[in-house]
Design an enzyme around this catalytic site. Structure first.
Site, short mmCIF file in Angstrom:
data_model
loop_
_atom_site.label_atom_id
_atom_site.label_comp_id
_atom_site.label_asym_id
_atom_site.label_seq_id
_atom_site.Cartn_x
_atom_site.Cartn_y
_atom_site.Cartn_z
CG HIS A 163 -2.06 -0.79 1.32
ND1 HIS A 163 -2.41 -1.52 2.43
CD2 HIS A 163 -3.02 -1.05 0.39
CE1 HIS A 163 -3.53 -2.18 2.18
NE2 HIS A 163 -3.93 -1.92 0.96
CB CYS A 257 -2.51 0.35 8.66
SG CYS A 257 -1.08 0.22 7.63
N1 ARG Z 1 -3.35 -7.38 6.72
C1 ARG Z 1 -3.82 -6.18 6.11
C2 ARG Z 1 -3.85 -6.36 4.60
O1 ARG Z 1 -2.96 -6.98 4.09
C3 ARG Z 1 -2.98 -5.02 6.51
C4 ARG Z 1 -3.47 -3.72 5.98
C5 ARG Z 1 -2.57 -2.57 6.28
N2 ARG Z 1 -3.16 -1.36 5.90
C6 ARG Z 1 -2.52 -0.32 5.30
N3 ARG Z 1 -3.17 0.78 5.14
N4 ARG Z 1 -1.31 -0.43 4.85
O2 ARG Z 1 -4.74 -5.92 3.93
#
Ligand code: ARG
Length: 263
Positions: A163, A257
């Protein structure tokens, strides 16, 4: 500033959708709760942020990562279209919460994946968005039409930094934290041309999620164990609050996150 958070009541490493997740490295639920509460306290008490809380839902272990819920734009909430089936059911709960608060709910066409603020960040007056791993570039175009703003699309190149908010963090209209190896070369150039003061994050601190920080004016809240970034930020006038988030790193997430900007 107002942020939305979701307590880790049903949090856990139950599937593997990014390279940080490994079902044999379980998270400690009590410690996760303590870390989440400590983060919330720092945000409220040290940064004067209003925290809104949505109820966690059983069977949705990643709902704690509210940054992925969608994007708030004026009175609209643009709901995410999660790439992975295991997270898709989160969307109805976030949409219901925002509808209840009086927001107009906007859905993107089903065929475009979009994972909210995780992949869409505002830097000054510019919007930067990540694509390729979780969100689609087509979603950026649709969102640009809705918010009537230009969006700079940046291709992400590493599964570890899946992300945008894992490898890039706006600090002001001209400053950002940046982990270049996470971007394809053209995206790097776009960022370098656009933002005059970039702080390069080391591989070790990028892996401690230094870029996944919450920034409010001159306050930065981030995971612990990022001494270089900490020092550099203090050198340019930021106050840094470190708070341990080890249990959330096991799912590939950290401070940013765990919060979604409402306004
Ligand atoms: N386990 C989650 C996923 O892989 C973690 C999300 C993390 N969120 C972020 N905004 N980077 O989707």
């Amino acid at each position: 500033m107002q942020l939305l958070m979701c307590p880790p009541d049903y949090y856990g490493i139950e599937y593997e959708i990014n390279p940080w997740m490994n079902r044999s490295r379980r998270s400690d639920l009590q410690l996760a709760n303590e870390q989440w509460s400590a983060l919330r306290r720092v945000l409220q008490e040290r940064c004067a942020i209003d925290i809104h809380v949505i109820d966690a839902e059983p069977g949705l272990p990643d709902m704690v990562f509210t940054a992925n819920a969608g994007l708030v734009w004026q009175n609209k909430f643009i709901v995410s279209n999660f790439r992975h089936e295991v997270r898709r059911r989160e969307a109805v709960h976030f949409a219901a919460w925002f509808r209840h608060q009086g927001f107009e709910i906007v859905h993107l066409p089903q065929e475009y994946f979009f994972e909210g603020e995780g992949d869409l960040l505002k830097c000054g007056d510019s919007w930067l968005a990540g694509y390729h791993i979780r969100s689609d570039i087509g979603a950026h175009q649709k969102i640009a039409e809705i918010i009537e703003q230009q969006i700079l699309s940046l291709e992400l190149a590493s599964e570890w930094f899946y992300h945008l908010d894992t490898c890039f963090c706006p600090l002001s209209d001209k400053q950002a934290l940046f982990y270049a190896p996470a971007f394809d070369p053209y995206a790097c150039r776009v960022i370098e041309n656009h933002i005059p003061h970039l702080i390069a994050v080391s591989p070790a601190e990028a892996a401690r999620f230094a870029c996944n920080a919450i920034v409010v004016d001159k306050c930065v809240v981030m995971n612990d164990g990022c001494p270089q970034v900490h020092e550099q930020l203090e050198g340019i006038g930021f106050t840094v609050f470190e708070t341990p988030l080890s249990e959330f790193l096991k799912a590939g997430g950290s401070a940013k996150c765990l919060a979604l900007i409402i306004q």
